[in-house]
Scaffold this motif. Sequence first.
Motif, short mmCIF file in Angstrom:
data_model
loop_
_atom_site.label_atom_id
_atom_site.label_comp_id
_atom_site.label_asym_id
_atom_site.label_seq_id
_atom_site.Cartn_x
_atom_site.Cartn_y
_atom_site.Cartn_z
N TYR A 60 -19.78 17.27 18.46
CA TYR A 60 -19.17 18.12 17.44
C TYR A 60 -20.20 18.51 16.40
CZ TYR A 60 -18.52 13.82 14.62
OH TYR A 60 -18.70 12.65 13.91
N LEU A 62 -22.35 19.11 13.16
CA LEU A 62 -22.74 18.53 11.87
C LEU A 62 -23.46 19.57 11.03
CD1 LEU A 62 -24.09 14.98 12.89
CD2 LEU A 62 -21.86 15.54 11.91
N PRO A 67 -28.20 15.23 4.92
CA PRO A 67 -28.99 14.33 5.77
C PRO A 67 -28.40 12.93 5.79
CG PRO A 67 -30.41 15.63 4.34
CD PRO A 67 -29.00 15.88 3.88
N LEU A 68 -28.55 12.27 6.92
CA LEU A 68 -27.96 10.94 7.08
C LEU A 68 -28.92 9.88 6.55
CD1 LEU A 68 -26.62 11.43 10.69
CD2 LEU A 68 -25.47 11.90 8.54
N ILE A 69 -28.35 8.77 6.14
CA ILE A 69 -29.19 7.67 5.65
C ILE A 69 -29.07 6.48 6.59
CG2 ILE A 69 -28.97 8.39 3.24
CD1 ILE A 69 -26.93 6.14 2.87
N ASN A 71 -27.80 3.35 7.75
CA ASN A 71 -26.51 2.77 7.41
C ASN A 71 -26.45 1.27 7.56
OD1 ASN A 71 -26.49 4.45 10.13
ND2 ASN A 71 -25.42 2.53 10.50
N TYR A 75 -24.76 -6.09 2.14
CA TYR A 75 -23.51 -5.99 1.40
C TYR A 75 -23.49 -7.04 0.32
CZ TYR A 75 -18.55 -5.67 0.35
OH TYR A 75 -17.35 -5.50 -0.30
N GLN A 205 -25.83 -5.76 7.40
CA GLN A 205 -24.53 -6.17 7.91
C GLN A 205 -24.51 -6.27 9.43
OE1 GLN A 205 -21.28 -3.89 5.54
NE2 GLN A 205 -20.61 -6.00 5.69
N GLN A 206 -25.49 -5.66 10.09
CA GLN A 206 -25.57 -5.81 11.54
C GLN A 206 -26.95 -6.36 11.88
OE1 GLN A 206 -23.56 -3.17 14.23
NE2 GLN A 206 -25.50 -2.73 15.26
N LYS A 387 -23.57 1.06 22.48
CA LYS A 387 -22.48 0.11 22.22
C LYS A 387 -21.82 -0.29 23.54
CE LYS A 387 -21.12 1.48 17.56
NZ LYS A 387 -21.24 2.85 17.10
N SER B 176 -16.57 -2.36 4.98
CA SER B 176 -17.95 -1.89 4.77
C SER B 176 -18.72 -1.90 6.09
CB SER B 176 -18.65 -2.80 3.75
OG SER B 176 -20.02 -2.51 3.69
N TYR B 178 -17.39 -1.84 9.24
CA TYR B 178 -16.86 -0.84 10.18
C TYR B 178 -17.23 0.58 9.75
CZ TYR B 178 -14.21 -4.63 12.31
OH TYR B 178 -13.87 -5.79 12.94
N SER B 180 -19.95 1.40 8.35
CA SER B 180 -21.37 1.62 8.60
C SER B 180 -21.70 1.72 10.07
CB SER B 180 -22.19 0.49 7.96
OG SER B 180 -22.08 -0.70 8.71
N GLN B 181 -20.83 1.21 10.95
CA GLN B 181 -21.20 1.15 12.37
C GLN B 181 -20.19 1.76 13.33
OE1 GLN B 181 -24.21 0.08 13.23
NE2 GLN B 181 -24.71 -0.58 11.16
N TYR B 184 -16.82 7.06 10.98
CA TYR B 184 -17.56 8.11 10.30
C TYR B 184 -16.79 8.62 9.08
CZ TYR B 184 -20.35 8.25 14.58
OH TYR B 184 -21.16 7.92 15.64
N SER B 187 -19.97 8.16 2.80
CA SER B 187 -21.19 8.73 2.26
C SER B 187 -22.42 8.30 3.08
CB SER B 187 -21.35 8.27 0.82
OG SER B 187 -22.56 8.71 0.28
N GLY B 188 -23.26 9.25 3.44
CA GLY B 188 -24.47 8.95 4.19
C GLY B 188 -24.29 8.86 5.69
N ARG B 189 -23.06 8.90 6.13
CA ARG B 189 -22.74 8.80 7.57
C ARG B 189 -22.43 10.18 8.12
NH1 ARG B 189 -22.92 5.36 11.31
NH2 ARG B 189 -20.74 4.83 11.70
N PRO B 190 -22.46 10.34 9.44
CA PRO B 190 -21.99 11.61 10.00
C PRO B 190 -20.56 11.90 9.55
CG PRO B 190 -23.04 10.28 11.69
CD PRO B 190 -22.92 9.41 10.47
N SER B 191 -20.30 13.18 9.34
CA SER B 191 -18.93 13.54 8.96
C SER B 191 -18.02 13.39 10.17
CB SER B 191 -18.91 14.98 8.46
OG SER B 191 -19.42 15.85 9.45
N LEU B 192 -16.73 13.42 9.91
CA LEU B 192 -15.74 13.35 10.98
C LEU B 192 -15.63 14.71 11.68
CD1 LEU B 192 -13.18 11.31 8.90
CD2 LEU B 192 -14.16 10.53 11.05
#
Lengths: 417, 284
Positions: A60, A62, A67-69, A71, A75, A205-206, A387, B176, B178, B180-181, B184, B187-192
């Motif tokens: 889809y 974008l 820009p993406l950061i 992630n 935490y 976190q991961q 994944k 937080s 879920y 991030s990984q 979507y 903020s900072g993540r791909p949009s939906l």
Amino acid sequence: MKLFKNITILSLMSLSTLGLAQYTPQWTKAPQQLDLVDSQSLKSIAQPVNNEQQPVNFHYSLLGSQPLINNNQGYLAESKQYWLNTNAAKLSRGIELPVTSDLAVIRINPLNPSKYSKSLNQQSIMIKQFDQALNIEKFANTEQLKATGMPVSDYTVAMNVITQPGNLTLSIPGATKSLSKDDTFVVHVFEPNSDFVLQLKTSQQQYAANQAVKVNSQLISQQGAHNMTISGYITQPNGEKVADLNFQANKNGDYLASTDQLTGQSLSHGLWEIHTITSSEVNGLKVMRDVSTAFALSLPTARINPQITVNNHALKLGLDVAVAGRYEASGVLSGINAQGEKQPIAMLMSAAQLNKGQAALNLELPQDLIRQSGFKGPFVVDHINLKNQSLMVPVQQLNSGIQLTPLKKPIDQSDLR
Amino acid sequence: MKHKLGVLLCLLFLSTPLWANTGVAFVHGTGHQTNAASDYWTWSNINSIRQGLPNQSNYVVINCNFEKYMWDSAAAGCLAGQLTTFINQKNITDMVVITHSNGGNVMRWIMSNPTWDSRYPNIINKIRWVNALAPSSKGTPLANAVMQGNVFESVLGWILGYKSDAVRMQQTSWMSYYNSQYLYGTSGRPSLPKGFWNVVGSDVKSSPFSGNAYCGGYAQSVGLEITQNWLSSCSDGFLECSSQAGAGSTWFYDTSRTKSGRVLNHNQSRRNCFNLDTILRNDI
């Protein structure tokens, strides 16, 4: 006739160049090679949580996105609360609750209520401080708490109590008459106005397989960081404790702990957690704080190998699969603007059931979105993730990307007849 | 609203044919619903909102088990099944999804993981947008309060199974992760892949003298005196505004659009309180 044929061939070749652009893929950096799990020694492969058999590709737009950061950041969990175990016998005699400010929110949660358990009421609870009985300013029973949406368990009660810094005594004098002496409770004390905050910070976190899980904890107030006694432990996704954490104090008032002894497992039952229990004495005032936070471990049941090709508008990623299952590869396709900055074009995703051994997943390259972007290339596919959907667990997160350089085959006059 | 109008105009001109068959789906929050129309949303609310449909029978009220984790077959799987049946039976080509609370997370799971289930892409393609009423996109401190603690409460309680997966998932550190990984839209993540428009409830009125306090039920006012301690000043009594606005785009905060600028507490945002039903109806 010959001229007509040449024009036709030229037209067709021009159209094909526009509609069937191909690319040369190249890793920006060789993908890190994971050690794969040994499926024979894998202790806890849960029953698959996803039994979808059909391959699914999806992409889809974008276009226009920021820009993406990165992630995978840490935490910071903070707490102004603590929890204690007790039973009816101890409650009948009274238990000590240290508080540090002017308001304590106290929740009493019976853990093993039976048909003989009765809901606690305001009149049965006594709270004293400095030998003076304190008024319970607000009191709510289970139904009233649940009506707010707070997901408390049955027979829980909670109350606001105006206090001073110091120790409270909470007692239920008739507890052993109305309840069994072995009835167990959790007493939860929350101090919303307190200056003392326990912080627990994870580095991310991961975590990748065999990567050390590092955590950092501090008890802080306006006066700065305070010494404390801290213990901690880790629970696995089903909630069972798997390891203790040994915190070491450093000179900054931080307490650090790490472990690299954890083995990834399915996240279908939830996440891994770190729990800490602390106590401190600051200028004669006892401070108790607990806090928990969640994280995840990757489970390398497969890996992306260096083999990449582009065919029919699809980027084919080679995989080495150690454990058969349903896998998803995803990535972000970006163009590069005149300033050399990446601009997202599309989200690419592909999932399929893969057998053990060599396999591949194809990320479709959306030509319509590439045309809309106005970018001519090269392009980049990064934020690449693998994944395991069968086990609901991350497998690999690449810190490298793939550069796609458009092929431009010049028209050879000898091609014309 | 301006952004939503722009999106709608683009959709109308670019992708939504004049013969679109529009439907609306109501997706409840945490809980195992078997009669959400009556128990969760109320029929007066549903009947008001569906007046915005060209064909008022093109609606579905979802009943699934959202006590489970969002990816569970009883949660997102059930949701996907009921949406697919709705789309197929009614020939829906254009669907507005209205979610409440944790229903927003389950919907966002579907939109963020289209390859998880072969039914998901068709559902996503049919969605015009999601109107997320008070979504718990970043969890809530109230889930932390009841789930955390020392070994005795959280482990024993967990093994005894008296705490729900969904509550466990809505702890703030869990959401937080879920976000991030696996989800979507933050903020900072791909949009939906489709719009996710938040309606944010910003306060709770519990005074018996307040006209704001009675719509949706007055029962929770006593408990709110306790639970509000865990929440920031901007909250609907269960979720902080920052969680409700944490994913997607904010459509509006309650006071900017509701009748007389009323606030919407967490229960009121799933009821026909203070003109919310009319706003949702007109949005279809």
